[in-house]
Motif scaffolding. Structure first.
Motif: not given
Length: 239
Positions: A137-138, A134, A141-142
């Motif tokens: 950014e991920q 992970v 976004r989540l």
């Protein structure tokens, strides 16, 4: 004893006493300006208009030394009524603040970014084996996609907030407020304000404050004048 003559003597004495005191009180304020003929003063200015500057200075000194001294300010702010008002105000405002959604204070994107940074650091610190799967950014976004609304009272204790604020307010009221008021020189402000009053306004203000007392002085003058009239009648009828 001639009751009619006695009554007349007492009545005249009472009237003279009343009028004398009434005029004496008026002469405290009037005339507003000295009455002159050429350079000769026929009638001097009233005592209070003449001493207006000194009066305003004394009012300021009384305010500073007895009403708004540092000790008196501390007594006021430590009173039960003031403490109660502050607590009621804090209760209301803390409830209003803690009931707000976090997004009302921080934009959703900024909140997601901050939370993502925190989670990323947590993963790298506590779960390094998952760090390669992970990235920030991920996670960010989540959080944006989840669109979770949370109010502050889920994270913050009202009583703890209130306790901290009360302690800080108490420090301010005890240590800073007296200094601020003394630096503001309220006594000088009051002194300048009183000195700026015109003579009519100053008279009206003092009459409002002293109306009952001036009335008593007039009454006392009438009583004293009546007693003098009575004594005068007794003396004259026994000559």
């Amino acid at each position: 004893m001639n009751l009619e003559a006695l009554g007349l003597s007492v009545g005249i004495g009472a009237l003279i006493g009343y009028v004398t005191n009434y005029v004496a009180i008026k002469l405290l304020f009037r005339p507003y300006k000295p009455i002159k003929v050429g350079n000769i003063t026929i009638f001097p200015q009233g005592v209070i208009p003449r001493e207006k500057v000194l009066l305003s200075k004394k009012v300021g000194e009384i305010l500073k030394n007895y009403i708004l001294s540092e000790e008196e300010i501390k007594k006021i702010v430590n009173s039960e009524e003031v403490t109660k008002e502050i607590e009621e105000f804090l209760d209301k405002k803390i409830d209003e603040f803690l009931s707000k959604e976090i997004s009302a204070l921080i934009p959703k994107e900024e909140l997601a970014k901050n939370m993502a940074g925190f989670v990323e650091e947590l993963i790298h610190t506590k779960f390094p084996m998952f760090a390669s799967f992970v990235n920030k950014e991920q996670i960010e976004r989540l959080f944006v996609e989840l669109n979770v609304e949370m109010s502050l009272n889920k994270f913050v204790s009202k009583e703890r907030v209130k306790k901290v604020l009360m302690e800080e307010i108490d420090k301010f009221l005890q240590n800073e407020l007296p200094k601020i008021l003394l630096k503001a020189q309220i006594d000088k402000i009051v002194e300048e304000k009183v000195a700026s009053f015109d003579e009519q306004r100053l008279e009206d203000m003092l009459f409002v404050l002293m109306k009952k007392h001036f009335g008593f002085i007039n009454f006392a003058g009438a009583v004293l004048g009546g007693v003098i009239g009575f004594v005068q009648y007794i003396i004259l009828t026994n000559l």
